[in-house]
Design a protein around this motif. Structure first.
Motif, PDB file in Angstrom:
ATOM      1  N   VAL A  57      14.605 -23.897  14.413  1.00 46.14           N
ATOM      2  CA  VAL A  57      15.457 -23.647  13.255  1.00 46.14           C
ATOM      3  C   VAL A  57      16.102 -22.282  13.436  1.00 46.14           C
ATOM      4  O   VAL A  57      15.432 -21.302  13.777  1.00 46.14           O
ATOM      5  N   ASN A  58      17.396 -22.214  13.210  1.00 48.17           N
ATOM      6  CA  ASN A  58      18.140 -20.975  13.427  1.00 48.17           C
ATOM      7  C   ASN A  58      18.517 -20.320  12.100  1.00 48.17           C
ATOM      8  O   ASN A  58      19.349 -20.835  11.359  1.00 48.17           O
ATOM      9  N   ARG A  59      17.889 -19.191  11.796  1.00 53.23           N
ATOM     10  CA  ARG A  59      18.231 -18.431  10.602  1.00 53.23           C
ATOM     11  C   ARG A  59      19.007 -17.161  10.953  1.00 53.23           C
ATOM     12  O   ARG A  59      19.223 -16.307  10.101  1.00 53.23           O
ATOM     13  N   SER A  60      19.403 -17.047  12.225  1.00 50.41           N
ATOM     14  CA  SER A  60      20.202 -15.908  12.657  1.00 50.41           C
ATOM     15  C   SER A  60      21.684 -16.246  12.503  1.00 50.41           C
ATOM     16  O   SER A  60      22.045 -17.352  12.116  1.00 50.41           O
ATOM     17  N   VAL A  61      22.538 -15.276  12.843  1.00 45.47           N
ATOM     18  CA  VAL A  61      23.982 -15.487  12.726  1.00 45.47           C
ATOM     19  C   VAL A  61      24.583 -16.010  14.027  1.00 45.47           C
ATOM     20  O   VAL A  61      25.773 -16.309  14.067  1.00 45.47           O
ATOM     21  N   ASP A  62      23.777 -16.127  15.071  1.00 43.91           N
ATOM     22  CA  ASP A  62      24.264 -16.577  16.381  1.00 43.91           C
ATOM     23  C   ASP A  62      23.998 -18.071  16.537  1.00 43.91           C
ATOM     24  O   ASP A  62      22.846 -18.502  16.653  1.00 43.91           O
ATOM     25  N   VAL A  63      25.059 -18.872  16.565  1.00 46.37           N
ATOM     26  CA  VAL A  63      24.890 -20.333  16.623  1.00 46.37           C
ATOM     27  C   VAL A  63      24.350 -20.796  17.969  1.00 46.37           C
ATOM     28  O   VAL A  63      23.854 -21.922  18.083  1.00 46.37           O
ATOM     29  N   THR A  64      24.444 -19.963  18.999  1.00 49.51           N
ATOM     30  CA  THR A  64      23.954 -20.360  20.323  1.00 49.51           C
ATOM     31  C   THR A  64      22.482 -20.014  20.528  1.00 49.51           C
ATOM     32  O   THR A  64      21.898 -20.388  21.550  1.00 49.51           O
ATOM     33  N   PHE A 117       6.142 -39.117  21.192  1.00 47.71           N
ATOM     34  CA  PHE A 117       5.922 -38.732  22.589  1.00 47.71           C
ATOM     35  C   PHE A 117       4.463 -38.852  23.021  1.00 47.71           C
ATOM     36  O   PHE A 117       4.153 -38.647  24.196  1.00 47.71           O
ATOM     37  N   GLY A 118       3.564 -39.128  22.071  1.00 43.47           N
ATOM     38  CA  GLY A 118       2.144 -39.146  22.403  1.00 43.47           C
ATOM     39  C   GLY A 118       1.600 -37.751  22.607  1.00 43.47           C
ATOM     40  O   GLY A 118       0.736 -37.522  23.481  1.00 43.47           O
ATOM     41  N   ALA A 119       2.091 -36.780  21.815  1.00 39.80           N
ATOM     42  CA  ALA A 119       1.686 -35.380  21.957  1.00 39.80           C
ATOM     43  C   ALA A 119       0.455 -35.063  21.114  1.00 39.80           C
ATOM     44  O   ALA A 119       0.226 -35.655  20.058  1.00 39.80           O
ATOM     45  N   ASP A 120      -0.336 -34.113  21.587  1.00 41.36           N
ATOM     46  CA  ASP A 120      -1.507 -33.648  20.843  1.00 41.36           C
ATOM     47  C   ASP A 120      -1.127 -32.681  19.727  1.00 41.36           C
ATOM     48  O   ASP A 120      -1.801 -32.620  18.690  1.00 41.36           O
ATOM     49  N   SER A 121      -0.068 -31.894  19.955  1.00 37.55           N
ATOM     50  CA  SER A 121       0.321 -30.867  18.990  1.00 37.55           C
ATOM     51  C   SER A 121       1.827 -30.674  18.999  1.00 37.55           C
ATOM     52  O   SER A 121       2.511 -31.070  19.955  1.00 37.55           O
ATOM     53  N   VAL A 122       2.328 -30.063  17.934  1.00 35.03           N
ATOM     54  CA  VAL A 122       3.764 -29.844  17.776  1.00 35.03           C
ATOM     55  C   VAL A 122       4.018 -28.371  17.495  1.00 35.03           C
ATOM     56  O   VAL A 122       3.396 -27.790  16.600  1.00 35.03           O
ATOM     57  N   MET A 123       4.920 -27.773  18.266  1.00 37.51           N
ATOM     58  CA  MET A 123       5.273 -26.363  18.083  1.00 37.51           C
ATOM     59  C   MET A 123       6.588 -26.255  17.316  1.00 37.51           C
ATOM     60  O   MET A 123       7.632 -26.722  17.767  1.00 37.51           O
ATOM     61  N   TYR A 124       6.501 -25.627  16.130  1.00 38.18           N
ATOM     62  CA  TYR A 124       7.689 -25.346  15.318  1.00 38.18           C
ATOM     63  C   TYR A 124       8.019 -23.861  15.480  1.00 38.18           C
ATOM     64  O   TYR A 124       7.150 -22.999  15.300  1.00 38.18           O
ATOM     65  N   ILE A 125       9.289 -23.573  15.784  1.00 39.86           N
ATOM     66  CA  ILE A 125       9.715 -22.182  15.953  1.00 39.86           C
ATOM     67  C   ILE A 125      10.971 -21.943  15.133  1.00 39.86           C
ATOM     68  O   ILE A 125      11.903 -22.750  15.158  1.00 39.86           O
ATOM     69  N   SER A 126      10.981 -20.850  14.400  1.00 42.85           N
ATOM     70  CA  SER A 126      12.188 -20.459  13.672  1.00 42.85           C
ATOM     71  C   SER A 126      12.676 -19.119  14.201  1.00 42.85           C
ATOM     72  O   SER A 126      11.883 -18.213  14.464  1.00 42.85           O
ATOM     73  N   ILE A 127      13.985 -19.038  14.386  1.00 45.43           N
ATOM     74  CA  ILE A 127      14.614 -17.797  14.858  1.00 45.43           C
ATOM     75  C   ILE A 127      15.090 -17.026  13.625  1.00 45.43           C
ATOM     76  O   ILE A 127      16.067 -17.406  12.986  1.00 45.43           O
ATOM     77  N   GLU A 128      14.390 -15.955  13.295  1.00 48.82           N
ATOM     78  CA  GLU A 128      14.720 -15.178  12.111  1.00 48.82           C
ATOM     79  C   GLU A 128      15.844 -14.181  12.386  1.00 48.82           C
ATOM     80  O   GLU A 128      16.707 -13.949  11.538  1.00 48.82           O
ATOM     81  N   ARG A 129      15.809 -13.592  13.576  1.00 47.80           N
ATOM     82  CA  ARG A 129      16.883 -12.650  13.974  1.00 47.80           C
ATOM     83  C   ARG A 129      17.196 -12.838  15.450  1.00 47.80           C
ATOM     84  O   ARG A 129      16.304 -13.042  16.272  1.00 47.80           O
ATOM     85  N   TRP A 130      18.476 -12.744  15.758  1.00 47.08           N
ATOM     86  CA  TRP A 130      18.977 -12.841  17.144  1.00 47.08           C
ATOM     87  C   TRP A 130      20.333 -12.156  17.080  1.00 47.08           C
ATOM     88  O   TRP A 130      21.370 -12.777  17.085  1.00 47.08           O
TER      89      TRP A 130
END
Length: 232
Positions: A57-64, A117-130
């Protein structure tokens, strides 16, 4: 003898090249890091072997930012001893399943995402600043990230981390006088045109995964698997 401005600028640039190696990354210390310690009870009970990294999830101002960041996370997780599903393949499969928006992905139950995908765990990452902020002749580049690892079976949070890393060059390294000011202006212009966020993202990943007491324990494909309980 009169020195022309182009020659002075060239001299300043030469000085910049010879002194540029003295510019250092300044990693701000997280005041909560020494006191913070993750509870690994659920993590040890689940014992995940694979990690599904979903689009950030992108919460920064940089769309890339999300695409750049995703290219930095797979290798350190794999080196930590986990099987990591290819992030670009994950992104495409989710888009085909109607989950092309990262905010929508993060709203899904971990069990549903893991089942794809048959995954054991899921990593959620949010970009607060970039971002890069410019003040006179200096540039401060900042990356701030939130990491949350959830179980693909119970949906519970197994591990989390928050990291902020900043690069701010020391302007005093460019020398004094007019030549020093010109060198600083050149540095600022280059950084403003193309700030490099990737070293900061990589440093944030390393801090998150390896910090004693709050990092990610060694996975099943790491030599220290099951032997680092005193550290994590």
């Amino acid at each position: 003898m009169t020195v022309s401005f182009p020659r002075l600028a060239a001299a300043a640039l030469a000085m910049l090249i010879t002194t540029g190696c003295t510019h250092q990354f300044q990693w701000p210390r997280d005041p909560t890091r020494s006191a913070r310690s993750n509870d690994y009870t659920k993590f040890r009970a689940e014992d995940p072997h694979s990690i599904l990294v979903v689009p950030a999830v992108n919460r920064s101002v940089d769309v890339t930012a999300p695409d750049y960041f995703l290219s930095s996370i797979s290798i350190p997780l794999a080196e930590r001893g986990y099987y990591v599903f290819p992030v670009n393949l994950v992104k495409q499969v989710m888009a085909d399943d109607g989950l092309s928006d990262s905010d929508m992905v993060h709203e899904q139950e971990p069990q549903r995402l893991a089942d794809l995908f048959g995954a054991d765990s899921v990593m959620y990452i949010s970009i607060e600043r970039w971002d890069a902020r410019y003040v006179v002749l200096s540039t401060a580049v900042t990356v701030s990230l939130n990491y949350v690892l959830k179980s693909g079976r119970s949906g519970e949070t197994l591990w989390s981390s928050r990291q902020t890393v900043q690069y701010a060059p020391n302007n005093n390294d460019s020398g004094g006088g007019l030549a020093g000011l010109i060198a600083q202006a050149i540095v600022a212009a280059i950084q403003k045109a193309a700030p490099d966020y990737m070293p900061l993202a990589q440093q944030a990943n390393n801090q998150a995964l390896y910090a004693a007491g709050s990092g990610l324990p060694a996975g099943p494909y790491h030599g220290l698997y099951g032997q680092d309980k005193d550290t994590y």
